[in-house]
Design an enzyme around this catalytic site. Structure first.
Site, PDB file in Angstrom:
ATOM      1  N   ARG A   1     -58.913 -15.224 -16.629  1.00 31.64           N
ATOM      2  CA  ARG A   1     -58.997 -16.141 -17.760  1.00 31.64           C
ATOM      3  C   ARG A   1     -60.441 -16.607 -17.933  1.00 31.64           C
ATOM      4  NH1 ARG A   1     -54.512 -17.826 -14.657  1.00 31.64           N
ATOM      5  NH2 ARG A   1     -52.491 -17.636 -15.731  1.00 31.64           N
TER       6      ARG A   1
ATOM      7  N   ARG B   1     -58.723 -10.104 -21.695  1.00 31.40           N
ATOM      8  CA  ARG B   1     -57.674 -10.206 -20.669  1.00 31.40           C
ATOM      9  C   ARG B   1     -56.431  -9.421 -21.108  1.00 31.40           C
ATOM     10  NH1 ARG B   1     -55.426 -13.610 -16.573  1.00 31.40           N
ATOM     11  NH2 ARG B   1     -53.424 -14.564 -17.094  1.00 31.40           N
TER      12      ARG B   1
ATOM     13  N   LYS C   1     -54.220 -21.679 -13.318  1.00 36.16           N
ATOM     14  CA  LYS C   1     -53.458 -22.834 -13.783  1.00 36.16           C
ATOM     15  C   LYS C   1     -52.837 -23.572 -12.595  1.00 36.16           C
ATOM     16  CE  LYS C   1     -52.380 -21.049 -18.382  1.00 36.16           C
ATOM     17  NZ  LYS C   1     -51.314 -20.707 -19.343  1.00 36.16           N
TER      18      LYS C   1
ATOM     19  N   HIS D   1     -59.840 -14.162 -24.482  1.00 37.82           N
ATOM     20  CA  HIS D   1     -58.493 -13.830 -24.013  1.00 37.82           C
ATOM     21  C   HIS D   1     -58.101 -12.418 -24.439  1.00 37.82           C
ATOM     22  CE1 HIS D   1     -55.787 -16.186 -21.640  1.00 37.82           C
ATOM     23  NE2 HIS D   1     -54.742 -15.726 -22.274  1.00 37.82           N
TER      24      HIS D   1
ATOM     25  N   TYR E   1     -46.670  -7.227 -22.238  1.00 37.50           N
ATOM     26  CA  TYR E   1     -47.595  -6.103 -22.305  1.00 37.50           C
ATOM     27  C   TYR E   1     -46.874  -4.764 -22.281  1.00 37.50           C
ATOM     28  CZ  TYR E   1     -51.008  -9.731 -21.521  1.00 37.50           C
ATOM     29  OH  TYR E   1     -51.762 -10.866 -21.654  1.00 37.50           O
TER      30      TYR E   1
ATOM     31  N   HIS F   1     -49.801 -14.622 -13.357  1.00 33.13           N
ATOM     32  CA  HIS F   1     -48.657 -15.155 -14.083  1.00 33.13           C
ATOM     33  C   HIS F   1     -47.610 -15.667 -13.103  1.00 33.13           C
ATOM     34  CE1 HIS F   1     -49.525 -12.551 -17.885  1.00 33.13           C
ATOM     35  NE2 HIS F   1     -50.189 -13.686 -17.891  1.00 33.13           N
TER      36      HIS F   1
END
Length: 300
Positions: A149, A249, A173, A246, A281, A272
């Site tokens: 990120r 990414r 995150k 992004h 994806y 994730h």
């Protein structure tokens, strides 16, 4: 207790206890401050489900996206649940709210040839040793090469790089730490920048610290500056009016799957929490599957 007063306590809880990212806390502050304004900064006990539904409806009529509306609902649900647990109110009307379903849109992905051309141009631009060109080349290579990120790349410190193993230690995150690999082209660009570019930028200011990527004044590079770099260099090459970091990414994840990487590995690289987030994806890569079927199946 007034809503605005309780909001400050909740935001502190999100930042200090739950360790949510600064961007998430800012978004929740915006959402809950809007609720405080809409209710006239009423007392917590005066908030009922009708007030909340009217607030939701205002967001819909204002043209906010489903994702934003869903986030607002999540913000108020978490806030009032926390307030009740803390004894600030006896009721939690947000329990009866239903969040709008988020529309799932496929991410913008650049093709591998287009990105190869962009990175080749960035490498050529960095040949004369200009510190900004060296930085931008390393930045683009690392964003695409690691799939990290933009906040993770901006937060990199020099000690977070393992040059021998070609890995980065990033903080994602919730302040969760993980290790991600990067390739030889990124390693070469990063080495050139750290040896020839970063020292020149660091000399321009006194705030470089341990940051890897620096701005023109010598301080840590921020996400907005990275967005500007990507928009200036990558967007024109892929035929987009604007493109953020992004997208690199997204492109990295899609190209990993196209190359045969398994979904769990891609999930680990991207950081994730849920495999379902990574699965989007697979839709982007559906064309690869159709082509494989067309070439291999006798009845295709």
């Amino acid at each position: 207790m007034q809503i605005s007063e309780a909001i400050e306590g909740y935001l502190s809880h999100l930042a200090d206890v739950r360790r949510l990212s600064a961007a998430t806390v800012r978004a929740y502050r915006s959402d809950l401050s809007d609720l405080a304004r809409a209710s006239g900064d009423a007392d917590l006990d005066e908030i009922d489900v009708e007030t909340l539904r009217e607030w939701q409806w205002d967001a819909t009529t204002a043209g906010l996206s489903k994702a934003t509306a869903a986030r607002r609902t999540s913000a108020v649900k978490g806030f009032l649940s926390w307030a009740r647990e803390e004894g600030m109110t006896d009721v939690d009307p947000a329990q009866r709210l239903v969040a709008p379903k988020r529309g799932r849109t496929l991410p913008t992905v650049a093709t591998a040839p287009a990105l190869s051309e962009v990175l080749t141009d960035a490498k050529e631009a960095a040949r004369d040793g200009d510190p900004i060109a060296l930085r931008d080349h390393a930045l683009l290579e690392l964003l695409y090469g690691s799939g990290a990120r933009v906040s993770e790349i901006c937060g990199l410190d020099v000690d977070d790089i393992d040059h021998e193993r070609r890995t980065l230690r990033v903080r994602g995150k919730g302040d969760k730490e993980r290790v991600v690999p990067y390739g030889r082209p990124a390693a070469e660009a990063l080495h050139a920048y750290l040896v020839r570019g970063r020292p020149a930028l660091s000399a321009r200011g006194e705030h470089a610290g341990a940051a890897v990527f620096l701005g023109v004044r010598g301080g840590r590079l921020g996400p907005r500056a990275v967005h500007s770099v990507v928009s200036r260099t990558v967007a024109p090459a892929v035929g987009a009016d604007s493109l953020g970091p992004h997208a690199l990414r997204h492109s990295a994840a899609t190209h990993l799957l196209d190359g045969g990487a398994d979904l769990r590995s891609v999930q680990e690289i991207l950081g994730h929490a849920s495999l379902g987030t990574t699965q989007i994806y697979t839709h982007v890569s559906a064309e690869r599957l159709r082509e494989a079927y067309r070439l291999a199946h006798p009845r295709a």
